[in-house]
Structure formats: C-alpha cells, structure tokens
Design a protein around this motif. Structure first.
Motif, PDB file in Angstrom:
ATOM      1  N   PRO A  12       0.820  -1.218   0.000  1.00 22.36           N
ATOM      2  CA  PRO A  12       0.000   0.000   0.000  1.00 22.36           C
ATOM      3  C   PRO A  12       0.853   1.266   0.000  1.00 22.36           C
ATOM      4  O   PRO A  12       2.027   1.255   0.381  1.00 22.36           O
ATOM      5  CB  PRO A  12      -0.785  -0.123   1.311  1.00 22.36           C
ATOM      6  CG  PRO A  12       0.128  -0.891   2.209  1.00 22.36           C
ATOM      7  CD  PRO A  12       0.798  -1.906   1.320  1.00 22.36           C
ATOM      8  N   LEU A  13       0.231   2.363  -0.386  1.00 23.50           N
ATOM      9  CA  LEU A  13       0.881   3.666  -0.330  1.00 23.50           C
ATOM     10  C   LEU A  13       1.312   4.009   1.098  1.00 23.50           C
ATOM     11  O   LEU A  13       2.245   4.781   1.304  1.00 23.50           O
ATOM     12  CB  LEU A  13      -0.058   4.744  -0.870  1.00 23.50           C
ATOM     13  CG  LEU A  13      -0.406   4.651  -2.360  1.00 23.50           C
ATOM     14  CD1 LEU A  13      -1.624   5.514  -2.669  1.00 23.50           C
ATOM     15  CD2 LEU A  13       0.772   5.051  -3.223  1.00 23.50           C
ATOM     16  N   SER A  14       0.643   3.435   2.071  1.00 21.71           N
ATOM     17  CA  SER A  14       0.932   3.726   3.480  1.00 21.71           C
ATOM     18  C   SER A  14       2.043   2.862   4.063  1.00 21.71           C
ATOM     19  O   SER A  14       2.244   2.851   5.289  1.00 21.71           O
ATOM     20  CB  SER A  14      -0.331   3.520   4.321  1.00 21.71           C
ATOM     21  OG  SER A  14      -0.747   2.157   4.266  1.00 21.71           O
ATOM     22  N   THR A  15       2.808   2.171   3.243  1.00 20.14           N
ATOM     23  CA  THR A  15       3.820   1.230   3.747  1.00 20.14           C
ATOM     24  C   THR A  15       4.750   1.871   4.765  1.00 20.14           C
ATOM     25  O   THR A  15       5.007   1.304   5.842  1.00 20.14           O
ATOM     26  CB  THR A  15       4.630   0.646   2.577  1.00 20.14           C
ATOM     27  OG1 THR A  15       3.798  -0.257   1.838  1.00 20.14           O
ATOM     28  CG2 THR A  15       5.858  -0.105   3.064  1.00 20.14           C
ATOM     29  N   ASP A  16       5.293   3.039   4.461  1.00 22.62           N
ATOM     30  CA  ASP A  16       6.231   3.677   5.391  1.00 22.62           C
ATOM     31  C   ASP A  16       5.555   4.058   6.710  1.00 22.62           C
ATOM     32  O   ASP A  16       6.207   4.084   7.765  1.00 22.62           O
ATOM     33  CB  ASP A  16       6.866   4.918   4.761  1.00 22.62           C
ATOM     34  CG  ASP A  16       7.920   4.561   3.725  1.00 22.62           C
ATOM     35  OD1 ASP A  16       8.499   3.467   3.827  1.00 22.62           O
ATOM     36  OD2 ASP A  16       8.164   5.377   2.816  1.00 22.62           O
ATOM     37  N   ILE A  17       4.275   4.366   6.663  1.00 25.65           N
ATOM     38  CA  ILE A  17       3.534   4.686   7.883  1.00 25.65           C
ATOM     39  C   ILE A  17       3.350   3.423   8.722  1.00 25.65           C
ATOM     40  O   ILE A  17       3.537   3.443   9.946  1.00 25.65           O
ATOM     41  CB  ILE A  17       2.177   5.322   7.538  1.00 25.65           C
ATOM     42  CG1 ILE A  17       2.372   6.574   6.683  1.00 25.65           C
ATOM     43  CG2 ILE A  17       1.389   5.659   8.805  1.00 25.65           C
ATOM     44  CD1 ILE A  17       1.117   7.057   5.994  1.00 25.65           C
ATOM     45  N   VAL A  18       2.989   2.327   8.071  1.00 24.69           N
ATOM     46  CA  VAL A  18       2.850   1.042   8.779  1.00 24.69           C
ATOM     47  C   VAL A  18       4.158   0.683   9.475  1.00 24.69           C
ATOM     48  O   VAL A  18       4.174   0.272  10.643  1.00 24.69           O
ATOM     49  CB  VAL A  18       2.435  -0.064   7.787  1.00 24.69           C
ATOM     50  CG1 VAL A  18       2.509  -1.442   8.450  1.00 24.69           C
ATOM     51  CG2 VAL A  18       1.037   0.187   7.246  1.00 24.69           C
ATOM     52  N   ILE A  19       5.275   0.850   8.770  1.00 21.18           N
ATOM     53  CA  ILE A  19       6.579   0.506   9.340  1.00 21.18           C
ATOM     54  C   ILE A  19       6.915   1.429  10.509  1.00 21.18           C
ATOM     55  O   ILE A  19       7.378   0.976  11.566  1.00 21.18           O
ATOM     56  CB  ILE A  19       7.665   0.573   8.255  1.00 21.18           C
ATOM     57  CG1 ILE A  19       7.419  -0.500   7.193  1.00 21.18           C
ATOM     58  CG2 ILE A  19       9.058   0.407   8.866  1.00 21.18           C
ATOM     59  CD1 ILE A  19       8.317  -0.386   5.973  1.00 21.18           C
ATOM     60  N   ALA A  20       6.680   2.727  10.332  1.00 20.23           N
ATOM     61  CA  ALA A  20       6.998   3.689  11.395  1.00 20.23           C
ATOM     62  C   ALA A  20       6.173   3.426  12.644  1.00 20.23           C
ATOM     63  O   ALA A  20       6.670   3.536  13.769  1.00 20.23           O
ATOM     64  CB  ALA A  20       6.773   5.112  10.894  1.00 20.23           C
ATOM     65  N   GLU A  21       4.904   3.083  12.478  1.00 22.12           N
ATOM     66  CA  GLU A  21       4.052   2.812  13.641  1.00 22.12           C
ATOM     67  C   GLU A  21       4.498   1.542  14.358  1.00 22.12           C
ATOM     68  O   GLU A  21       4.513   1.496  15.601  1.00 22.12           O
ATOM     69  CB  GLU A  21       2.592   2.711  13.197  1.00 22.12           C
ATOM     70  CG  GLU A  21       2.020   4.060  12.772  1.00 22.12           C
ATOM     71  CD  GLU A  21       0.597   3.970  12.236  1.00 22.12           C
ATOM     72  OE1 GLU A  21       0.135   2.833  11.951  1.00 22.12           O
ATOM     73  OE2 GLU A  21      -0.045   5.025  12.080  1.00 22.12           O
ATOM     74  N   ALA A  22       4.885   0.521  13.598  1.00 18.27           N
ATOM     75  CA  ALA A  22       5.391  -0.699  14.235  1.00 18.27           C
ATOM     76  C   ALA A  22       6.688  -0.418  14.974  1.00 18.27           C
ATOM     77  O   ALA A  22       6.913  -0.928  16.089  1.00 18.27           O
ATOM     78  CB  ALA A  22       5.602  -1.784  13.172  1.00 18.27           C
ATOM     79  N   MET A  23       7.557   0.372  14.381  1.00 22.25           N
ATOM     80  CA  MET A  23       8.822   0.775  15.011  1.00 22.25           C
ATOM     81  C   MET A  23       8.564   1.534  16.306  1.00 22.25           C
ATOM     82  O   MET A  23       9.213   1.274  17.335  1.00 22.25           O
ATOM     83  CB  MET A  23       9.608   1.639  14.028  1.00 22.25           C
ATOM     84  CG  MET A  23      10.946   2.149  14.500  1.00 22.25           C
ATOM     85  SD  MET A  23      11.692   3.172  13.187  1.00 22.25           S
ATOM     86  CE  MET A  23      13.292   3.560  13.929  1.00 22.25           C
ATOM     87  N   ALA A  24       7.622   2.465  16.277  1.00 22.50           N
ATOM     88  CA  ALA A  24       7.304   3.258  17.467  1.00 22.50           C
ATOM     89  C   ALA A  24       6.733   2.389  18.573  1.00 22.50           C
ATOM     90  O   ALA A  24       7.084   2.556  19.754  1.00 22.50           O
ATOM     91  CB  ALA A  24       6.332   4.379  17.100  1.00 22.50           C
ATOM     92  N   ARG A  25       5.839   1.457  18.230  1.00 22.50           N
ATOM     93  CA  ARG A  25       5.243   0.590  19.259  1.00 22.50           C
ATOM     94  C   ARG A  25       6.307  -0.285  19.911  1.00 22.50           C
ATOM     95  O   ARG A  25       6.323  -0.460  21.142  1.00 22.50           O
ATOM     96  CB  ARG A  25       4.143  -0.288  18.641  1.00 22.50           C
ATOM     97  CG  ARG A  25       2.868   0.461  18.286  1.00 22.50           C
ATOM     98  CD  ARG A  25       1.748  -0.520  17.970  1.00 22.50           C
ATOM     99  NE  ARG A  25       2.066  -1.367  16.842  1.00 22.50           N
ATOM    100  CZ  ARG A  25       1.760  -1.088  15.570  1.00 22.50           C
ATOM    101  NH1 ARG A  25       1.149   0.052  15.279  1.00 22.50           N
ATOM    102  NH2 ARG A  25       2.057  -1.926  14.597  1.00 22.50           N
ATOM    103  N   ASP A  26       7.214  -0.844  19.099  1.00 16.53           N
ATOM    104  CA  ASP A  26       8.262  -1.684  19.667  1.00 16.53           C
ATOM    105  C   ASP A  26       9.187  -0.860  20.560  1.00 16.53           C
ATOM    106  O   ASP A  26       9.550  -1.287  21.659  1.00 16.53           O
ATOM    107  CB  ASP A  26       9.064  -2.336  18.539  1.00 16.53           C
ATOM    108  CG  ASP A  26      10.077  -3.335  19.073  1.00 16.53           C
ATOM    109  OD1 ASP A  26       9.741  -4.522  19.174  1.00 16.53           O
ATOM    110  OD2 ASP A  26      11.215  -2.914  19.398  1.00 16.53           O
TER     111      ASP A  26
END
Length: 255
Positions: A39-53
């Motif tokens: 998806p176009l939101s790929t970098d957002i998905v990754i950033a949110e997972a990074m932030a949660r971890d």
C-alpha cells in the motif's frame, strides 16, 4: 510506567502526567508508491510498528511514553512520478516538526523521538534540519536515527545494506508482519527480483525511482518476504530508536 496515545487522552489527563519524565514518539512516514503489491501507506505502517516496539522497550526500562498520531504527509519526490504519491516540500516537514517540538517544550516533555524508515533523501534532510534547528533553539531533545548511516545501517538486513530495499523483502516483510491484510499476495509472489541499488543510483545523480531502475516502484526481492523476517526487522528498528532515545537521555544501551 505506561505507554499512552495522546489522541485518546483528555487534557486533564495530560495535565496530570509527569511530563518531564515522559518520552514522546512521532511515527513519520509518507504516502508514496511501494510497488504493485504494497500500500501507499507502507512507510507509515513501518513507522508505527517501530514506534510501538520502541515504546514497549522504553516502558520496560521505567520510562513513560506518549505516542502521537502519525505524520503521513512528508517529502517523497523520488516517488512523485507514480500515481497516489503525495509529496510535500521538505521545508513544510521541517516547519511542522519544529512547531511540534516547540509545543512539547512549552508543555515540559522530556524528548521527541521520530520513528522513521522513509528514506527519501529530501525527507531525511528535512528531519536532520529540524533536529539541528531544535538544538539551536534549545528545545527539548529531538532524536531521529538515520537508518542509512552507521552504526544503525549495519544492523539491518542484507537487502537493506545492498541499497535495493524499497518495497522488497525488508519492507514487504514488515508489512506482512504488521498489516498482512494490506499485502497483495497474488501480485507479490509473481514479482521478479530487482537488485538495482537505490543508494548507488542516488550517488550518481538519480532523482526518481524510474531513473534509479525501478519502473514499478520496487527494488529488492519482494517474493522472498516473510512475516517472520518482518517481526525480526521491527525488533531491530524499535531497538535502534530505543537506544538512541536512551542515549540522548543519558542512559546506556537498550537491548
């Protein structure tokens, strides 16, 4: 100590926080093309997972963490040739992050950490400029590890280090782990490897994915992605940000 979402709190709950001991995390991404399968939101998905971890790691060491809503509109000129990409001026990104840093400073928070895996050169420059100006204004600490530089880059996957890592195995694996419902699996399995190195192309003057050898906006080995690798990569990204935050606050390495 706790991890909370700012947008879910009331103003009186924020007033009652120990803000001087609270780390604020901002996931930074982009709406940009990531091949025909992500998806176009790929970098957002990754950033949110990074932030949660990262937040979980900081909480485990006794820190309070506040998560901000994601910054989704950033500089993405490398993907501007592809429909759906929404790129804003780097100066806009710098100004927005600086304004957030000023507000967080005014309210007495300890640090602003940027969870970012969107590596467009213009975007990275906008974050570096925001950090430099925050230091010059003596705002709260602003931390944003640049994943393309040592020591962080050396910790990530072989595909990432090769430079052929946009919408390939590295990013695809993370989306498969965090949001498998967004991956077009029927398309992903049929994609041929594209070993063209973005970093090498940038060094010789490429200014877009097309010029760098990515006519479908992907680089690397998307068909080889796996959710298991994605979970490992999220842990590496979260650990990098947690270590950078802890170092800025005077602590040691967070593992």
């Amino acid at each position: 100590m706790t991890v909370r979402q700012l947008a879910e709190l009331t103003w009186e709950e924020v007033r009652g926080m120990d803000r001087a001991r609270t780390v604020v995390l901002l996931p930074c991404g982009a709406l940009e093309a990531h091949g025909p399968h992500l998806p176009l939101s790929t970098d957002i998905v990754i950033a949110e997972a990074m932030a949660r971890d990262c937040a979980a790691r900081l909480e485990a060491t006794g820190r309070s963490v506040l998560l901000l809503p994601s910054l989704a509109f950033t500089a993405a000129p490398f993907a501007a040739e592809f429909e759906g990409t929404l790129s804003v001026a780097p100066a806009t990104v710098t100004a927005l992050i600086l304004d957030l840093a000023r507000e967080l400073t005014r309210q007495g928070f300890a640090l602003l950490g940027l969870a970012n895996a969107h590596l467009d050169p213009a975007h990275r420059a906008s974050l570096a400029e925001a950090a430099a100006r925050a230091r010059s204004e003596r705002l709260l600490k602003l931390v944003c590890p640049d994943l393309t530089r040592k020591p962080w880059a050396t910790r990530l996957s072989e595909e990432f280090r090769s430079g052929a890592c946009h919408a390939g195995r590295f990013e695809g694996s993370i989306v498969m782990a965090a949001r498998p419902d967004l991956v077009r699996e029927d398309i992903r399995h049929g994609l041929e490897p594209n070993p063209a190195s973005l970093s090498s192309a940038i060094k010789v003057g490429a200014r877009s994915f097309g010029e760098a050898g990515g006519p479908r906006a992907y680089f690397g080995w998307p068909a080889d992605a796996s959710a298991e690798e994605g979970r490992r990569s999220v842990a590496l990204l979260g650990g990098i940000l947690a270590e950078a935050v802890d170092s800025a606050l005077g602590g040691g390495r967070v593992s």
